[in-house]
Design an enzyme around this catalytic site. Structure first.
Site, PDB file in Angstrom:
ATOM      1  N   HIS A 133     -21.424 -32.515 -18.414  1.00 34.82           N
ATOM      2  CA  HIS A 133     -20.086 -32.111 -17.963  1.00 34.82           C
ATOM      3  C   HIS A 133     -20.081 -30.632 -17.571  1.00 34.82           C
ATOM      4  O   HIS A 133     -19.569 -30.261 -16.517  1.00 34.82           O
ATOM      5  CB  HIS A 133     -19.088 -32.390 -19.097  1.00 34.82           C
ATOM      6  CG  HIS A 133     -17.698 -31.939 -18.842  1.00 34.82           C
ATOM      7  ND1 HIS A 133     -16.674 -32.819 -18.566  1.00 34.82           N
ATOM      8  CD2 HIS A 133     -17.131 -30.705 -18.839  1.00 34.82           C
ATOM      9  CE1 HIS A 133     -15.551 -32.142 -18.396  1.00 34.82           C
ATOM     10  NE2 HIS A 133     -15.791 -30.857 -18.567  1.00 34.82           N
ATOM     11  N   GLU A 134     -20.658 -29.788 -18.421  1.00 37.57           N
ATOM     12  CA  GLU A 134     -20.655 -28.339 -18.152  1.00 37.57           C
ATOM     13  C   GLU A 134     -21.613 -27.970 -17.017  1.00 37.57           C
ATOM     14  O   GLU A 134     -21.305 -27.088 -16.212  1.00 37.57           O
ATOM     15  CB  GLU A 134     -20.964 -27.550 -19.417  1.00 37.57           C
ATOM     16  CG  GLU A 134     -19.986 -27.774 -20.565  1.00 37.57           C
ATOM     17  CD  GLU A 134     -18.513 -27.567 -20.222  1.00 37.57           C
ATOM     18  OE1 GLU A 134     -18.188 -26.864 -19.238  1.00 37.57           O
ATOM     19  OE2 GLU A 134     -17.671 -28.114 -20.958  1.00 37.57           O
ATOM     20  N   ILE A 135     -22.761 -28.636 -16.927  1.00 36.20           N
ATOM     21  CA  ILE A 135     -23.660 -28.381 -15.791  1.00 36.20           C
ATOM     22  C   ILE A 135     -22.984 -28.807 -14.494  1.00 36.20           C
ATOM     23  O   ILE A 135     -23.084 -28.106 -13.474  1.00 36.20           O
ATOM     24  CB  ILE A 135     -25.032 -29.059 -15.994  1.00 36.20           C
ATOM     25  CG1 ILE A 135     -25.813 -28.330 -17.103  1.00 36.20           C
ATOM     26  CG2 ILE A 135     -25.833 -29.067 -14.684  1.00 36.20           C
ATOM     27  CD1 ILE A 135     -27.132 -28.984 -17.477  1.00 36.20           C
TER      28      ILE A 135
END
Length: 168
Positions: A133-135
């Protein structure tokens, strides 16, 4: 601790790829502290520099309030399993709405630490989903971009109603 303000959807900075970090010095440590402070203030699990308006490939993850936040610089997926898992996701930049997202169940990813040293780790389960999600965020892919068109439209409608209800 005075955290920077969060960038809120539909700010275009949330859909722009973040710039790779190439200087590992005091400025990077200050940025990482700012992202960490915003993460703690927002009670988030993961947060990136773009969430506080800075185009830099920096993400901070803290799976529980008891854990110390971990900083990842220039993270990138190296491998992803063919088997998939589904978890409910959301964003502090789009509060009040969540939806189920299906992603690879296991991943391997590379990153640098604050001193520029290379690392590689594996993750599975919910941690793998959080990292992906963060990448994605660092790649300019906002989490709702992973939804079908119909689910995204319904979610945007719900979000619009929440924003209208919150406005004075």
């Amino acid at each position: 601790m005075s955290a920077r303000a969060l960038v809120l959807f539909p700010d275009p900075r949330l859909s722009s790829p973040a710039t790779p970090v190439d200087e590992f010095g005091p400025g990077l440590k200050v940025l990482a502290d700012d992202v960490r402070d915003a993460l703690v203030t927002a009670s988030a699990i993961g947060l990136t520099a773009p969430h506080i308006g800075v185009s830099a490939r920096v993400m901070v993850i803290r799976m529980s309030p008891e854990q110390a936040p971990h900083v990842y610089v220039n993270p990138a997926l190296v491998w992803a399993s063919a088997d998939m898992s589904t978890y409910e996701e959301g964003s502090v930049s789009m509060p009040g709405v969540r939806e189920r997202i299906t992603r690879p169940a296991r991943i391997r990813f590379g990153y640098k630490d604050l001193d520029g040293a290379d690392h590689e780790e594996e993750a599975d389960g919910f941690l793998a989903a959080v990292i992906q999600h963060e990448i994605d965020q660092l790649d300019g892919v906002f989490w709702i971009d992973r939804l079908s068109r119909l689910k995204r439209e319904r979610l945007l409608k719900r979000f619009g109603k929440l924003k209208s209800a919150a406005s004075p």
